[in-house]
Design a protein around this motif. Sequence first.
Motif, PDB file in Angstrom:
ATOM      1  N   UNK A  57       0.848  -1.181   0.000  1.00 25.61           N
ATOM      2  CA  UNK A  57       0.000   0.000   0.000  1.00 25.61           C
ATOM      3  C   UNK A  57       0.889   1.238   0.000  1.00 25.61           C
ATOM      4  N   UNK A  58       0.267   2.402  -0.116  1.00 24.16           N
ATOM      5  CA  UNK A  58       1.015   3.658  -0.132  1.00 24.16           C
ATOM      6  C   UNK A  58       1.270   4.150   1.283  1.00 24.16           C
ATOM      7  N   UNK A  59       2.430   4.784   1.471  1.00 23.02           N
ATOM      8  CA  UNK A  59       2.760   5.369   2.756  1.00 23.02           C
ATOM      9  C   UNK A  59       2.262   6.795   2.875  1.00 23.02           C
ATOM     10  N   UNK A 118       4.402   8.998  -0.445  1.00 21.72           N
ATOM     11  CA  UNK A 118       5.842   9.202  -0.610  1.00 21.72           C
ATOM     12  C   UNK A 118       6.659   7.965  -0.269  1.00 21.72           C
ATOM     13  N   UNK A 119       5.992   6.834  -0.058  1.00 24.62           N
ATOM     14  CA  UNK A 119       6.698   5.590   0.246  1.00 24.62           C
ATOM     15  C   UNK A 119       5.775   4.416  -0.051  1.00 24.62           C
ATOM     16  N   UNK A 120       6.365   3.213  -0.091  1.00 29.46           N
ATOM     17  CA  UNK A 120       5.576   1.993  -0.194  1.00 29.46           C
ATOM     18  C   UNK A 120       5.651   1.265   1.145  1.00 29.46           C
ATOM     19  N   UNK A 121       4.524   0.694   1.560  1.00 27.72           N
ATOM     20  CA  UNK A 121       4.440  -0.047   2.809  1.00 27.72           C
ATOM     21  C   UNK A 121       4.006  -1.472   2.475  1.00 27.72           C
ATOM     22  N   UNK A 122       4.726  -2.457   2.996  1.00 29.23           N
ATOM     23  CA  UNK A 122       4.421  -3.858   2.728  1.00 29.23           C
ATOM     24  C   UNK A 122       3.991  -4.525   4.037  1.00 29.23           C
ATOM     25  N   UNK A 123       2.815  -5.190   3.982  1.00 31.94           N
ATOM     26  CA  UNK A 123       2.254  -5.887   5.137  1.00 31.94           C
ATOM     27  C   UNK A 123       2.319  -7.398   4.930  1.00 31.94           C
ATOM     28  N   UNK A 124       2.377  -8.122   6.062  1.00 37.13           N
ATOM     29  CA  UNK A 124       2.212  -9.567   6.054  1.00 37.13           C
ATOM     30  C   UNK A 124       0.707  -9.853   6.041  1.00 37.13           C
ATOM     31  N   UNK A 125       0.217 -10.565   5.031  1.00 33.91           N
ATOM     32  CA  UNK A 125      -1.226 -10.762   4.903  1.00 33.91           C
ATOM     33  C   UNK A 125      -1.804 -11.688   5.977  1.00 33.91           C
ATOM     34  N   UNK A 184       5.835  -5.181   7.387  1.00 30.76           N
ATOM     35  CA  UNK A 184       7.116  -5.849   7.167  1.00 30.76           C
ATOM     36  C   UNK A 184       8.215  -4.847   6.847  1.00 30.76           C
ATOM     37  N   UNK A 185       7.920  -3.864   6.029  1.00 35.01           N
ATOM     38  CA  UNK A 185       8.922  -2.847   5.690  1.00 35.01           C
ATOM     39  C   UNK A 185       8.235  -1.644   5.049  1.00 35.01           C
ATOM     40  N   UNK A 186       8.967  -0.544   5.039  1.00 33.63           N
ATOM     41  CA  UNK A 186       8.532   0.682   4.363  1.00 33.63           C
ATOM     42  C   UNK A 186       9.751   1.294   3.678  1.00 33.63           C
ATOM     43  N   UNK A 187       9.578   1.677   2.408  1.00 32.39           N
ATOM     44  CA  UNK A 187      10.692   2.206   1.624  1.00 32.39           C
ATOM     45  C   UNK A 187      10.266   3.532   1.009  1.00 32.39           C
ATOM     46  N   UNK A 188      11.114   4.553   1.162  1.00 34.90           N
ATOM     47  CA  UNK A 188      10.825   5.862   0.602  1.00 34.90           C
ATOM     48  C   UNK A 188      10.928   5.894  -0.914  1.00 34.90           C
ATOM     49  N   UNK A 189      10.247   6.867  -1.511  1.00 36.79           N
ATOM     50  CA  UNK A 189      10.154   6.962  -2.978  1.00 36.79           C
ATOM     51  C   UNK A 189      11.113   7.991  -3.560  1.00 36.79           C
ATOM     52  N   UNK A 248       0.813   0.613  -7.825  1.00 41.17           N
ATOM     53  CA  UNK A 248       1.708  -0.410  -7.287  1.00 41.17           C
ATOM     54  C   UNK A 248       1.384  -1.755  -7.929  1.00 41.17           C
ATOM     55  N   UNK A 249       2.414  -2.572  -8.161  1.00 42.27           N
ATOM     56  CA  UNK A 249       2.200  -3.945  -8.621  1.00 42.27           C
ATOM     57  C   UNK A 249       3.435  -4.780  -8.311  1.00 42.27           C
TER      58      UNK A 249
END
Length: 253
Positions: free
Chosen positions: A68-70, A74-81, A87-92, A100-101
């Motif tokens: 999902x979007x942060x 300005x970042x991507x956020x990844x969740x454990x389903x 799980x992590x967040x990375x800046x853009x 996102x894909x």
Amino acid sequence: QEYRQHQGMVVSLAFTPDGSKLFSAGADGLICVYDAIRNYQPIKTVVSAHAGDDMFLSISPSGRMLASLGVGSASVVVFNTENMDKMLEVGANGRTLKLLQFAPLTNELFAITHDCRLHRYDLDAGELAYESIGLHLDTINSMDWSENGKFLLTAGHDGLLKMWAVGSNGPNPKRCQSFIGHPSTITRALFSPDKKQVVSVGAGYGILVWDLLVDTNEDISEFVDRLIDARIAEQQRQEYQSERSETPPPQLP
């Protein structure tokens, strides 16, 4: 059954590949999880870092990760389903994200920025690994990847549908085919399940179906590069010979 989990407009939906879970994202900044096997019973609701009608969700091919979007896109956020832990967040890299894909085969995530660039995020390293040049002249509304991750489909406000033979170095204008047929904005474009056609839809027009004359199961990027380089070399050779033939011979005293 009707479940009112959101306090505002629902703007994005995503199923796990096995169809067991449904995820919804709302303009209220909530991400909701539903058990699709048990009549879509709500399982969990988490507060996203971002709110607004530009919320976007993507599920990994394994079904284990949700992106999902942060904050401020300005970042991507990844969740454990499984438990919706982050799980992590990375800046853009100072840019704002729109789409996102997940990559079809590798542990990577792709994003389209509002200024029409492609980002590739390495999820193992937790970093932005690649940023492309601008792919369109106006906002990109849609992206889709071939199953082998070798072809990228983009479409947007400029009315152009583009297919890129990506290769190892990302999209390159030399390896891009543009499809012109929509009179205005394209809102969505997808590869057909057999990858032999592209289907697109846009404002003020019907659904267009395009036949592909290339096998998207093959990586032709290096072949196209060699073909174009050979053509450029031939053009340069012809220009050089033309310049020599036009140059008058020196005058003898």
